[in-house]
Scaffold this motif. Structure first.
Motif, mmCIF file in Angstrom:
data_model
loop_
_atom_site.group_PDB
_atom_site.id
_atom_site.type_symbol
_atom_site.label_atom_id
_atom_site.label_comp_id
_atom_site.label_asym_id
_atom_site.label_seq_id
_atom_site.Cartn_x
_atom_site.Cartn_y
_atom_site.Cartn_z
ATOM 1 N N TYR A 136 -6.988 -14.524 -5.462
ATOM 2 C CA TYR A 136 -7.047 -13.966 -6.808
ATOM 3 C C TYR A 136 -8.179 -13.838 -6.504
ATOM 4 O O TYR A 136 -8.230 -13.150 -7.977
ATOM 5 C CB TYR A 136 -6.292 -15.619 -7.311
ATOM 6 N N ALA A 137 -9.923 -14.038 -6.803
ATOM 7 C CA ALA A 137 -11.087 -13.841 -7.578
ATOM 8 C C ALA A 137 -11.100 -11.930 -7.324
ATOM 9 O O ALA A 137 -11.448 -11.491 -8.063
ATOM 10 C CB ALA A 137 -11.669 -14.873 -7.145
ATOM 11 N N ASN A 138 -11.136 -11.807 -5.974
ATOM 12 C CA ASN A 138 -11.119 -10.721 -5.236
ATOM 13 C C ASN A 138 -10.422 -9.404 -5.701
ATOM 14 O O ASN A 138 -10.794 -8.387 -5.614
ATOM 15 C CB ASN A 138 -11.945 -10.839 -4.185
ATOM 16 N N GLN A 139 -8.722 -10.112 -5.643
ATOM 17 C CA GLN A 139 -7.896 -8.871 -5.481
ATOM 18 C C GLN A 139 -7.675 -8.338 -4.795
ATOM 19 O O GLN A 139 -7.605 -6.632 -4.661
ATOM 20 C CB GLN A 139 -8.075 -8.257 -7.014
ATOM 21 N N TRP A 140 -7.635 -8.779 -3.461
ATOM 22 C CA TRP A 140 -7.805 -8.088 -2.326
ATOM 23 C C TRP A 140 -5.738 -7.521 -2.178
ATOM 24 O O TRP A 140 -5.820 -6.542 -2.026
ATOM 25 C CB TRP A 140 -7.526 -8.856 -0.742
ATOM 26 N N ASP B 61 1.270 -4.451 -6.904
ATOM 27 C CA ASP B 61 1.319 -3.098 -6.353
ATOM 28 C C ASP B 61 1.079 -2.739 -5.350
ATOM 29 O O ASP B 61 1.769 -1.862 -5.138
ATOM 30 C CB ASP B 61 -0.021 -2.684 -7.159
ATOM 31 N N ASP B 62 -0.050 -3.740 -3.904
ATOM 32 C CA ASP B 62 0.241 -3.287 -2.786
ATOM 33 C C ASP B 62 1.554 -3.485 -2.444
ATOM 34 O O ASP B 62 1.755 -3.151 -1.040
ATOM 35 C CB ASP B 62 -0.893 -4.141 -2.638
ATOM 36 N N LEU B 63 2.531 -4.475 -3.546
ATOM 37 C CA LEU B 63 3.634 -5.494 -2.823
ATOM 38 C C LEU B 63 4.582 -4.437 -3.129
ATOM 39 O O LEU B 63 6.064 -4.856 -2.966
ATOM 40 C CB LEU B 63 3.690 -6.991 -2.282
ATOM 41 N N ASN B 64 4.312 -3.564 -4.112
ATOM 42 C CA ASN B 64 5.738 -2.495 -4.611
ATOM 43 C C ASN B 64 5.411 -1.539 -3.616
ATOM 44 O O ASN B 64 5.527 -0.868 -3.407
ATOM 45 C CB ASN B 64 5.423 -2.061 -5.699
#
Length: 96
Positions: free
Chosen positions: A73-77, A81-84
């Motif tokens: 959540y903090a680093n937005q790994w 959009d990655d799961l779309n």
């Protein structure tokens, strides 16, 4: 992230973890030599159910899982959009 959201998410991880760690270490009467099942008891019921140990294991596992979740959540790994996998929807405005 609000602390109430963090508490709610940790609680969800804890409940999931409790169900995941519950079967580890349990033994049925068939596995324990000399143990007889009383009348009216299920033969599949565990002989050595220890809820404190399950709660401790669930707490540790939930802390690890929540730590990984919060780090993401903090680093937005990994983002939404990655799961779309299907791309953009064909219609932008659905009219409502």
């Amino acid at each position: 992230m609000n602390w109430t959201s963090m508490l709610a998410i940790y609680t969800l991880f804890w409940v999931l973890s409790a169900f995941l760690v519950m079967p580890f270490g349990l033994r049925t009467p068939d596995e324990v030599e000399g143990h007889e099942v009383g009348k009216g008891h299920a033969t599949s019921a565990p002989v050595n159910f220890r809820p404190k140990l399950i709660a401790l294991r669930a707490t540790v596992l939930a802390a690890v899982l929540f730590g990984a979740y919060y780090a993401n959540y903090a680093n937005q790994w990994i983002t939404t959009d990655d799961l779309n996998f299907f791309g953009k929807p064909p219609v932008k405005d659905l009219g409502y």
